[in-house]
Design an enzyme around this catalytic site. Structure first.
Site, short mmCIF file in Angstrom:
data_model
loop_
_atom_site.label_atom_id
_atom_site.label_comp_id
_atom_site.label_asym_id
_atom_site.label_seq_id
_atom_site.Cartn_x
_atom_site.Cartn_y
_atom_site.Cartn_z
N ASP A 195 0.84 -1.20 0.00
CA ASP A 195 0.00 0.00 0.00
C ASP A 195 0.88 1.25 0.00
O ASP A 195 0.61 2.22 -0.71
CB ASP A 195 -0.92 -0.02 1.24
N HIS B 220 -4.56 -3.37 6.37
CA HIS B 220 -4.35 -3.65 4.95
C HIS B 220 -5.71 -4.08 4.37
O HIS B 220 -6.00 -5.26 4.24
CB HIS B 220 -3.31 -4.75 4.73
P1 NAX Z 1 -2.20 -18.37 -3.94
O1 NAX Z 1 -3.57 -18.94 -3.73
O2 NAX Z 1 -1.62 -18.34 -5.30
O3 NAX Z 1 -1.17 -19.12 -3.00
C1 NAX Z 1 -1.42 -19.39 -1.65
C2 NAX Z 1 -0.72 -20.69 -1.32
O4 NAX Z 1 -0.84 -20.90 0.08
C3 NAX Z 1 -1.32 -21.91 -2.02
O5 NAX Z 1 -0.29 -22.59 -2.72
C4 NAX Z 1 -1.87 -22.75 -0.86
O6 NAX Z 1 -1.75 -24.13 -1.08
C5 NAX Z 1 -0.99 -22.28 0.29
N1 NAX Z 1 -1.56 -22.51 1.63
C6 NAX Z 1 -2.85 -22.44 2.01
N2 NAX Z 1 -2.97 -22.77 3.30
C7 NAX Z 1 -1.73 -23.03 3.76
C8 NAX Z 1 -1.21 -23.46 5.01
N3 NAX Z 1 -2.01 -23.67 6.05
N4 NAX Z 1 0.12 -23.64 5.12
C9 NAX Z 1 0.93 -23.44 4.07
N5 NAX Z 1 0.49 -23.07 2.85
C10 NAX Z 1 -0.82 -22.86 2.69
O7 NAX Z 1 -2.28 -16.90 -3.29
P2 NAX Z 1 -1.28 -15.67 -3.50
O8 NAX Z 1 -1.72 -14.88 -4.66
O9 NAX Z 1 0.12 -16.16 -3.45
O10 NAX Z 1 -1.64 -14.79 -2.21
C11 NAX Z 1 -1.34 -15.24 -0.90
C12 NAX Z 1 -1.98 -14.35 0.13
O11 NAX Z 1 -1.50 -13.02 0.06
C13 NAX Z 1 -3.50 -14.23 0.00
O12 NAX Z 1 -4.08 -14.35 1.29
C14 NAX Z 1 -3.68 -12.82 -0.50
O13 NAX Z 1 -4.95 -12.29 -0.16
C15 NAX Z 1 -2.56 -12.12 0.20
N6 NAX Z 1 -2.15 -10.79 -0.32
C16 NAX Z 1 -1.73 -9.86 0.58
C17 NAX Z 1 -1.26 -8.63 0.20
C18 NAX Z 1 -0.78 -7.63 1.21
O14 NAX Z 1 -0.45 -6.51 0.80
N7 NAX Z 1 -0.71 -7.92 2.53
C19 NAX Z 1 -1.25 -8.23 -1.23
C20 NAX Z 1 -1.30 -9.39 -2.16
C21 NAX Z 1 -2.20 -10.52 -1.76
O15 NAX Z 1 -3.52 -10.20 -2.09
#
Ligand code: NAX
Length: 326
Positions: A159, A187
């Site tokens: 952000d 966020h």
């Molecule tokens: P993806 O869905 O591509 O990847 C997430 C991965 O996490 C998957 O491979 C899944 O198998 C794994 N996972 C789920 N539960 C798990 C657990 N208990 N232990 C280990 N691995 C686990 O998502 P991606 O685009 O990489 O985004 C990841 C996260 O970042 C999401 O929650 C998203 O909302 C968040 N974001 C946060 C941002 C921020 O500024 N704080 C910005 C970007 C993003 O939106």
């Protein structure tokens, strides 16, 4: 050359990690003199895809990458970790209420908090990226009673960087000419991107842009940027989120530039009237591996109202998962 440090990353087969891991391994996060060991956590069904990512990491032959450990067990992935980037989270499924999302993630982050408490380095620095990031960080911290809650942080650097980019574009400047940008609060789209103290090439930003642009354009654009990326790309921000995670950890470990600060969501300590008990994004400076809140900034009525709105949202998130706090 220094001794290798252990960097744990969760959600390691996901799209953010696909941009993140290669930059950590290349030295972008901790410097070109700091070897790393990656310790990657995924859920069991994603272990095959994670193997593929490891094959690619190996194929890069990064000089600083000493080892890669993969596991679906948090106690293996966090073992002796010096840094942890908690990226994996449960996305919102069809028909899922916000409360269900908070609870599903609370389960993940309490397990990971407990594992970190049990096996990680006592000096670990934790960044939560997975949403709802602030509240997930609160849950992880509250499940790690042997560590300082301040070792847990959540990411608002994306952000912050988005705000720099918008202001640079508006003022015809480069992001490096902008100092003292602040993101307050959550966020989420209640966050408050604040230019009151920002300077552009040494001049007060507030004198270079008008209030209408600030209220009708800048603030909503930064707040809604995540949704705009999803609409345009058909997928959520990944490379920019990874870049911000690198920035967050590098600044925390290696320090802020003189005269500037960054935004980090950290345990509120009462500063600026934000009651303790939530993870709130503040302006911070970093030195010697420690962050401190920039104190003493004047807060206008306009800012105060927005800081309170985002604080209220964080209190509501906390109330929804209070029974799960450690
Ligand atoms: P993806 O869905 O591509 O990847 C997430 C991965 O996490 C998957 O491979 C899944 O198998 C794994 N996972 C789920 N539960 C798990 C657990 N208990 N232990 C280990 N691995 C686990 O998502 P991606 O685009 O990489 O985004 C990841 C996260 O970042 C999401 O929650 C998203 O909302 C968040 N974001 C946060 C941002 C921020 O500024 N704080 C910005 C970007 C993003 O939106």
């Amino acid at each position: 050359m220094k001794q290798p440090v252990r960097v744990a990353v969760t959600g390691a087969a996901g799209q953010i990690s696909y941009a993140l891991l290669f930059r950590i391994a290349s030295g972008s996060m901790l410097g070109q003199d700091q070897p790393v060991i990656l310790q990657l956590l995924e859920i069991t069904p994603a272990m095959g895809a994670l193997q593929g990512v490891v094959m690619e990491l190996n194929d890069c032959a990064f000089p600083l990458l000493h080892d890669v450990v993969i596991s679906d067990d948090p106690e293996v992935a966090f073992k002796d970790a010096d840094y942890a980037l908690l990226v994996g989270a449960r996305p919102r499924g069809p028909g899922m209420e916000r409360k269900d999302l908070l609870e599903a993630n609370a389960a993940i982050f309490s397990t990971q908090g407990k594992a970190i408490n049990k096996v990680a380095s006592r000096d670990i620095k934790v960044l939560v990226v997975g949403n709802p990031a602030n509240t997930n960080a609160l849950i992880a911290a509250s499940n790690a009673p042997d560590l300082d809650a301040g070792q847990f942080t959540a990411m608002t650097r994306l952000d912050h960087n988005r705000a720099l980019s918008q202001l640079a574009e508006k003022t015809g400047s480069h992001t490096t000419q902008i100092k003292r940008m602040t993101i307050w609060g959550n966020h989420s789209n209640t966050q408050y991107p604040d230019i009151s103290n920002a300077t552009v090439d040494g001049k007060a930003a507030s004198e270079l842009v008008d209030q209408t642009w600030l209220e009708d354009n800048f603030i909503p654009t930064v707040q809604e940027r995540g949704a705009a990326i999803i609409k345009a790309r058909g997928a959520s921000s990944a490379a920019s989120a990874a870049a911000a995670a690198i920035d967050h950890m590098r600044t925390w470990a290696l320090g802020t530039e003189e005269g500037d600060w960054v935004s980090m969501a950290i345990p509120s300590d009462g500063s600026y009237g934000i009651e303790p008990g939530i993870m709130y994004s503040y302006p911070v400076t970093c030195n010697d591996g420690k962050y401190s809140i920039v104190e003493g900034l004047a807060i206008s009525e306009f800012s105060r109202a927005r800081m309170n709105t985002t604080e209220d949202e964080l209190r509501q998130e906390r109330a929804a998962i209070e029974h799960l706090l450690g």
